[in-house]
Design a protein around this motif. Structure first.
Motif, mmCIF file in Angstrom:
data_model
loop_
_atom_site.group_PDB
_atom_site.id
_atom_site.type_symbol
_atom_site.label_atom_id
_atom_site.label_comp_id
_atom_site.label_asym_id
_atom_site.label_seq_id
_atom_site.Cartn_x
_atom_site.Cartn_y
_atom_site.Cartn_z
ATOM 1 N N GLY A 63 0.780 -1.229 0.000
ATOM 2 C CA GLY A 63 0.000 0.000 0.000
ATOM 3 C C GLY A 63 0.809 1.275 0.000
ATOM 4 N N VAL A 64 1.964 1.264 -0.667
ATOM 5 C CA VAL A 64 2.804 2.460 -0.727
ATOM 6 C C VAL A 64 2.269 3.428 -1.783
ATOM 7 C CG1 VAL A 64 5.126 3.341 -1.202
ATOM 8 C CG2 VAL A 64 4.837 1.171 0.013
ATOM 9 N N ASP A 65 2.154 4.690 -1.421
ATOM 10 C CA ASP A 65 1.808 5.729 -2.383
ATOM 11 C C ASP A 65 3.125 6.288 -2.915
ATOM 12 O OD1 ASP A 65 1.015 7.925 -3.831
ATOM 13 O OD2 ASP A 65 -0.326 8.730 -2.290
ATOM 14 N N LEU A 66 3.517 5.855 -4.108
ATOM 15 C CA LEU A 66 4.822 6.241 -4.645
ATOM 16 C C LEU A 66 4.914 7.733 -4.955
ATOM 17 C CD1 LEU A 66 5.665 3.212 -6.971
ATOM 18 C CD2 LEU A 66 6.567 3.717 -4.693
ATOM 19 N N ALA A 67 3.767 8.388 -5.088
ATOM 20 C CA ALA A 67 3.784 9.837 -5.322
ATOM 21 C C ALA A 67 4.301 10.582 -4.094
ATOM 22 C CB ALA A 67 2.388 10.330 -5.685
ATOM 23 N N LYS A 68 4.239 9.934 -2.926
ATOM 24 C CA LYS A 68 4.711 10.554 -1.687
ATOM 25 C C LYS A 68 6.136 10.120 -1.329
ATOM 26 C CE LYS A 68 0.084 10.770 0.388
ATOM 27 N NZ LYS A 68 -0.752 10.328 1.540
ATOM 28 N N VAL A 69 6.749 9.297 -2.184
ATOM 29 C CA VAL A 69 8.068 8.733 -1.881
ATOM 30 C C VAL A 69 9.168 9.568 -2.533
ATOM 31 C CG1 VAL A 69 9.581 6.732 -2.192
ATOM 32 C CG2 VAL A 69 7.168 6.403 -1.601
ATOM 33 N N GLU A 70 10.100 10.019 -1.737
ATOM 34 C CA GLU A 70 11.261 10.729 -2.251
ATOM 35 C C GLU A 70 12.305 9.719 -2.723
ATOM 36 O OE1 GLU A 70 11.427 13.940 -2.531
ATOM 37 O OE2 GLU A 70 9.641 14.497 -1.363
ATOM 38 N N GLU A 71 13.151 10.136 -3.651
ATOM 39 C CA GLU A 71 14.185 9.218 -4.126
ATOM 40 C C GLU A 71 15.089 8.762 -2.978
ATOM 41 O OE1 GLU A 71 17.716 8.817 -7.512
ATOM 42 O OE2 GLU A 71 16.527 10.645 -7.384
ATOM 43 N N ALA A 72 15.347 9.637 -2.023
ATOM 44 C CA ALA A 72 16.189 9.270 -0.882
ATOM 45 C C ALA A 72 15.565 8.125 -0.083
ATOM 46 C CB ALA A 72 16.411 10.482 0.016
ATOM 47 N N ASP A 73 14.217 8.102 -0.038
ATOM 48 C CA ASP A 73 13.526 7.034 0.686
ATOM 49 C C ASP A 73 13.757 5.677 0.019
ATOM 50 O OD1 ASP A 73 12.466 8.720 2.587
ATOM 51 O OD2 ASP A 73 10.635 9.104 1.448
#
Length: 227
Positions: A136-146
């Protein structure tokens, strides 16, 4: 021996046969689909495969309560065990549960880097995690550093990690933001075609759009060849 029998009959073997043994330790995989097509089922099957292999799994959920996650594992285990006659089925299931850790977070206040910190804390506490699934990850909220921190953790600990995310489009470019895609060694996409949910492999290593005859069984939701 019972676990080994179940491992050999796991629906993930059909996936592995197509992609030269499947995702390797230290790699990241991504499962995408529109909502309601079976991402969690596929993710749980990858997680169950780690457990049936006698290794420890952490299941991280951003959108389901622990009770729902447990229900998914119970259902998938029941369907897999139907394929084999297991004399000590209850004991086998208890062993699997002991090797499973379920964590629930809210992505709005707990990003993937914090998940990695939690995994490191588990390791420091003596839990030898071999597989992680993050649902259930929202990739739009994921930074590249994450995602970079997740990738670095996987490589450093030789952990196999699968992540699921909603994707409205059916192409590889629709699966994740462009900056994040290179971190995934595999991208699996579920799509509804011809009254069934088909499993497409958009990326595996250096290969793209790998031909597959896999689908999700309409009753059990297990990965199965479309004969």
């Amino acid at each position: 021996m019972a676990k080994q029998d179940l491992f050999e009959s796991s629906p993930v073997r059909a996936f592995d046969a197509i992609v030269e043994g499947g995702l390797k330790a230290g790699e990241l995989g991504l499962v995408t689909a529109k909502k309601g097509l079976g991402k969690t089922s596929v993710l749980v099957q990858f997680g169950m495969d780690t457990l049936l292999n006698g290794k420890q799994l952490v299941h991280v959920s951003f959108d389901q309560h622990s009770a729902n996650v447990i229900s998914w594992y119970d259902s998938i285990y029941t369907e897999i065990s139907k394929k084999k006659s297991i004399p000590n089925e209850a004991d086998v299931k208890e062993q699997l549960v002991r090797n499973r850790t379920i964590l629930n977070f809210n992505q709005d206040n707990f990003n993937l880097e914090k998940v990695v910190n939690t995994l490191n804390a588990l390791k420091a506490g003596g839990i030898a995690v071999a597989g992680v699934v993050i649902d259930g990850v929202d990739l739009a909220k994921v930074e590249e550093a994450d995602i970079q921190s997740v990738s670095s953790y996987a490589k450093a600990t030789k952990t196999k990690i699968w992540i699921s995310a909603t994707a409205e489009g059916d192409k590889l470019a629709d699966s994740a933001p462009a900056a994040l895609l290179p971190y995934f060694n595999a991208v699996v996409h579920l799509v509804s075609k011809n009254s069934m949910t088909q499993l497409e492999i958009l990326k595996f290593g250096d290969k793209k759009d790998i031909a597959t005859n896999l689908k999700l069984d309409s009753k059990t939701l297990l990965i199965t060849p479309n004969k």
